[in-house]
Every structure is written in C-alpha cells, then in structure tokens.
Design a protein around this motif. Structure first.
Motif, PDB file in Angstrom:
ATOM      1  N   THR A 141     -20.365  24.066  30.794  1.00  0.00           N
ATOM      2  CA  THR A 141     -20.570  25.180  29.879  1.00  0.00           C
ATOM      3  C   THR A 141     -20.383  24.696  28.450  1.00  0.00           C
ATOM      4  OG1 THR A 141     -19.906  27.443  29.365  1.00  0.00           O
ATOM      5  CG2 THR A 141     -18.160  25.953  30.039  1.00  0.00           C
ATOM      6  N   VAL A 142     -21.171  25.253  27.549  1.00  0.00           N
ATOM      7  CA  VAL A 142     -21.065  24.887  26.129  1.00  0.00           C
ATOM      8  C   VAL A 142     -21.539  26.064  25.283  1.00  0.00           C
ATOM      9  CG1 VAL A 142     -23.378  23.826  26.011  1.00  0.00           C
ATOM     10  CG2 VAL A 142     -21.601  23.102  24.408  1.00  0.00           C
ATOM     11  N   ASP A 143     -20.903  26.234  24.136  1.00  0.00           N
ATOM     12  CA  ASP A 143     -21.344  27.191  23.118  1.00  0.00           C
ATOM     13  C   ASP A 143     -21.766  26.389  21.903  1.00  0.00           C
ATOM     14  OD1 ASP A 143     -20.883  29.765  24.340  1.00  0.00           O
ATOM     15  OD2 ASP A 143     -18.745  29.303  24.214  1.00  0.00           O
ATOM     16  N   ILE A 144     -23.006  26.591  21.477  1.00  0.00           N
ATOM     17  CA  ILE A 144     -23.550  25.879  20.323  1.00  0.00           C
ATOM     18  C   ILE A 144     -23.780  26.906  19.224  1.00  0.00           C
ATOM     19  CG2 ILE A 144     -25.459  24.466  19.477  1.00  0.00           C
ATOM     20  CD1 ILE A 144     -25.912  23.675  22.463  1.00  0.00           C
ATOM     21  N   GLU A 145     -23.235  26.634  18.040  1.00  0.00           N
ATOM     22  CA  GLU A 145     -23.394  27.555  16.913  1.00  0.00           C
ATOM     23  C   GLU A 145     -24.131  26.855  15.789  1.00  0.00           C
ATOM     24  OE1 GLU A 145     -19.555  29.051  15.844  1.00  0.00           O
ATOM     25  OE2 GLU A 145     -19.374  30.207  17.690  1.00  0.00           O
ATOM     26  N   VAL A 150     -35.120  31.554   8.241  1.00  0.00           N
ATOM     27  CA  VAL A 150     -36.357  32.330   8.320  1.00  0.00           C
ATOM     28  C   VAL A 150     -36.675  32.743   6.897  1.00  0.00           C
ATOM     29  CG1 VAL A 150     -37.478  34.390   9.238  1.00  0.00           C
ATOM     30  CG2 VAL A 150     -35.816  33.147  10.628  1.00  0.00           C
ATOM     31  N   MET A 151     -37.752  32.188   6.385  1.00  0.00           N
ATOM     32  CA  MET A 151     -38.148  32.354   4.987  1.00  0.00           C
ATOM     33  C   MET A 151     -36.985  31.878   4.117  1.00  0.00           C
ATOM     34  SD  MET A 151     -40.498  35.730   5.307  1.00  0.00           S
ATOM     35  CE  MET A 151     -41.534  35.464   3.905  1.00  0.00           C
ATOM     36  N   TRP A 152     -36.344  32.722   3.362  1.00  0.00           N
ATOM     37  CA  TRP A 152     -35.241  32.279   2.506  1.00  0.00           C
ATOM     38  C   TRP A 152     -33.888  32.763   2.993  1.00  0.00           C
ATOM     39  CZ3 TRP A 152     -39.531  34.945   0.848  1.00  0.00           C
ATOM     40  CH2 TRP A 152     -39.384  36.325   0.734  1.00  0.00           C
ATOM     41  N   TRP A 153     -33.835  33.322   4.214  1.00  0.00           N
ATOM     42  CA  TRP A 153     -32.575  33.795   4.782  1.00  0.00           C
ATOM     43  C   TRP A 153     -32.097  32.864   5.884  1.00  0.00           C
ATOM     44  CZ3 TRP A 153     -36.425  37.874   4.562  1.00  0.00           C
ATOM     45  CH2 TRP A 153     -36.217  38.769   3.508  1.00  0.00           C
ATOM     46  N   ASP A 154     -30.795  32.607   5.881  1.00  0.00           N
ATOM     47  CA  ASP A 154     -30.168  31.872   6.973  1.00  0.00           C
ATOM     48  C   ASP A 154     -29.624  32.883   7.982  1.00  0.00           C
ATOM     49  OD1 ASP A 154     -30.644  29.443   5.810  1.00  0.00           O
ATOM     50  OD2 ASP A 154     -28.630  29.227   4.961  1.00  0.00           O
ATOM     51  N   HIS A 155     -29.992  32.718   9.244  1.00  0.00           N
ATOM     52  CA  HIS A 155     -29.493  33.590  10.313  1.00  0.00           C
ATOM     53  C   HIS A 155     -28.594  32.762  11.217  1.00  0.00           C
ATOM     54  CE1 HIS A 155     -32.109  36.993   9.395  1.00  0.00           C
ATOM     55  NE2 HIS A 155     -33.041  36.107   9.147  1.00  0.00           N
ATOM     56  N   LYS A 156     -27.341  33.168  11.337  1.00  0.00           N
ATOM     57  CA  LYS A 156     -26.417  32.473  12.229  1.00  0.00           C
ATOM     58  C   LYS A 156     -26.781  32.801  13.670  1.00  0.00           C
ATOM     59  CE  LYS A 156     -22.460  32.129   9.204  1.00  0.00           C
ATOM     60  NZ  LYS A 156     -21.025  32.386   9.044  1.00  0.00           N
ATOM     61  N   PHE A 157     -26.536  31.836  14.551  1.00  0.00           N
ATOM     62  CA  PHE A 157     -26.792  32.056  15.973  1.00  0.00           C
ATOM     63  C   PHE A 157     -25.724  31.362  16.799  1.00  0.00           C
ATOM     64  CE2 PHE A 157     -28.917  28.029  15.224  1.00  0.00           C
ATOM     65  CZ  PHE A 157     -28.553  27.294  16.331  1.00  0.00           C
ATOM     66  N   ARG A 158     -25.657  31.779  18.051  1.00  0.00           N
ATOM     67  CA  ARG A 158     -24.808  31.133  19.052  1.00  0.00           C
ATOM     68  C   ARG A 158     -25.615  31.085  20.338  1.00  0.00           C
ATOM     69  NH1 ARG A 158     -20.050  34.492  20.200  1.00  0.00           N
ATOM     70  NH2 ARG A 158     -19.800  34.101  18.007  1.00  0.00           N
ATOM     71  N   VAL A 159     -25.612  29.938  20.988  1.00  0.00           N
ATOM     72  CA  VAL A 159     -26.262  29.781  22.287  1.00  0.00           C
ATOM     73  C   VAL A 159     -25.174  29.415  23.288  1.00  0.00           C
ATOM     74  CG1 VAL A 159     -27.925  28.481  23.658  1.00  0.00           C
ATOM     75  CG2 VAL A 159     -28.409  28.951  21.268  1.00  0.00           C
ATOM     76  N   HIS A 160     -25.077  30.202  24.354  1.00  0.00           N
ATOM     77  CA  HIS A 160     -24.147  29.887  25.436  1.00  0.00           C
ATOM     78  C   HIS A 160     -24.974  29.316  26.584  1.00  0.00           C
ATOM     79  CE1 HIS A 160     -20.663  30.110  28.046  1.00  0.00           C
ATOM     80  NE2 HIS A 160     -21.487  30.563  28.979  1.00  0.00           N
ATOM     81  N   VAL A 161     -24.577  28.150  27.068  1.00  0.00           N
ATOM     82  CA  VAL A 161     -25.316  27.484  28.143  1.00  0.00           C
ATOM     83  C   VAL A 161     -24.385  27.290  29.343  1.00  0.00           C
ATOM     84  CG1 VAL A 161     -26.660  25.459  28.821  1.00  0.00           C
ATOM     85  CG2 VAL A 161     -26.681  26.226  26.432  1.00  0.00           C
ATOM     86  N   ASP A 162     -24.859  27.716  30.513  1.00  0.00           N
ATOM     87  CA  ASP A 162     -24.174  27.475  31.782  1.00  0.00           C
ATOM     88  C   ASP A 162     -25.086  26.600  32.631  1.00  0.00           C
ATOM     89  OD1 ASP A 162     -21.701  28.948  31.705  1.00  0.00           O
ATOM     90  OD2 ASP A 162     -22.899  30.777  31.774  1.00  0.00           O
ATOM     91  N   SER A 163     -24.524  25.519  33.160  1.00  0.00           N
ATOM     92  CA  SER A 163     -25.309  24.609  33.994  1.00  0.00           C
ATOM     93  C   SER A 163     -24.611  24.386  35.325  1.00  0.00           C
ATOM     94  CB  SER A 163     -25.476  23.256  33.299  1.00  0.00           C
ATOM     95  OG  SER A 163     -26.180  23.399  32.098  1.00  0.00           O
ATOM     96  N   HIS A 164     -25.412  24.334  36.370  1.00  0.00           N
ATOM     97  CA  HIS A 164     -24.944  24.007  37.709  1.00  0.00           C
ATOM     98  C   HIS A 164     -25.795  22.820  38.148  1.00  0.00           C
ATOM     99  CE1 HIS A 164     -22.820  27.794  37.612  1.00  0.00           C
ATOM    100  NE2 HIS A 164     -23.955  28.358  37.246  1.00  0.00           N
TER     101      HIS A 164
END
Length: 188
Positions: A141-145, A150-164
């Motif tokens: 498992t990992v959380d990537i931030e 997008v154009m001139w705005w920065d949008h924060k994100f988080r991706v949670h990944v689960d692997s088996h």
C-alpha cells in the motif's frame, strides 16, 4: 460612419466573439475533464543483496513498476514510502522518490526496497509452505501526494494504491497481481 468603418466594427466584434467563445470552450473542457486514476503494474522484482542484520538476513530488492498517467495534465509528486506486507504483517518498504510525469504518458520507476528477515522468520512455517508451492502472496500500500497544474491553477491530489501480488519466492517472478488506485483531487 461609412460602410467600411461599420464593417470593420462588425468584423472586429465577430473576431472578438469567436476568440471569447474559443477561450470559454477551452476553459470549460480543461476544468470539466474528469481526472482518472493512474495505473500501476509491477514488472519485476530483482534481488540486489543480502544484508546481515544479526541474527537474520534482510533482503534488498529493486521493484520495477510501470506507471501510466491517463490524464490531460502533467503531475508532480513528493517522495513517499510503500509498505509491503506478508500475512498481514509489515515485511518491508520501498522508497518512491519525488518526481513528475507528463500528461498521457507511461513511465518505469525502479524502487529500492528492503524486506525484513526477522519479520519473515516470524512466519517461518508459512514461508516454507509458500516456497514449496512456489507461490507467495504479498500486499502493498502507498499514498502518493502531489499537484497537477491545470491552466494556471495547481490542484493538490492524493492517490491511494493497494496491490495484491503473487510471486514465486524462489525466482522472484511476478505470477499474478491486482492493483487498485483511488485518486482524490483537492480544489483550493
């Protein structure tokens, strides 16, 4: 006012209207394009060394991961750590360095990982059975931030990944895997 002056005014306003409509359409498309989850695929596991951690030996590996960014914008992400589990217990971790990825692209990451021999020894009986049948189930498992521009705005994100992942514990071949990712975008 002459006819020619009047035509220039009309031509100018049609041009302005066209440019305005095109800019508005581009803005709507950019802002309304729904972000999609990235895709992750473990390509290989390579043993690089054993490290004596008395009374056991830890294994150092390189995990080669194929990452696809299906989105229309590039991303920048911070460094993080992937946790690796065996039979529900924390077995080790892999480092993900900070980086970036262009829009609609694929990238191969090589992640250095360490697996604890002591933690594996706690599951000795189960590990020996997995070696005998040449199948070992690992979870990660990992959380990537990071942020996407997008154009001139920065949008924060988080991706949670689960692997088996099912691997051959003898040759470290990847036999099967299921990777699920969930993207969360934060609007300022």
């Amino acid at each position: 006012m002459s006819k020619e002056g009047s035509r220039r005014g009309v031509r100018w306003s049609w041009t302005s209207a066209f440019v305005g409509a095109a800019a508005a359409a581009a803005t709507v498309v950019a802002l309304s394009s729904k972000p999609r989850d990235p895709h992750f695929h473990l390509i290989s596991i390579d043993l690089t060394s054993f490290k004596l951690n008395f009374p056991v030996v830890d294994a150092e590996l390189i995990l080669t991961v194929h990452v696809t960014n299906p989105n229309v914008t590039s991303i920048n992400y911070s460094s993080t750590e992937m946790s690796i589990f065996y039979s529900g217990d924390h077995l080790g971790s892999a480092r993900v360095k900070a980086g970036s990825q262009p829009p609609r692209s694929c990238q191969v990451l090589r992640l250095p990982a360490t697996l604890s021999g002591l933690q594996l020894a706690h599951h000795g009986k189960e590990f020996v059975a997995d070696v005998a049948k040449r199948e070992m189930l690992l979870d990660a498992t990992v959380d990537i931030e990071g942020f996407a521009k997008v154009m001139w705005w920065d949008h924060k994100f988080r991706v949670h990944v689960d692997s088996h992942v099912t691997v051959d514990p003898v040759f470290l071949d990847v036999i099967d895997q299921e990777n699920k990712s969930a993207l969360e975008v934060f609007v300022k």
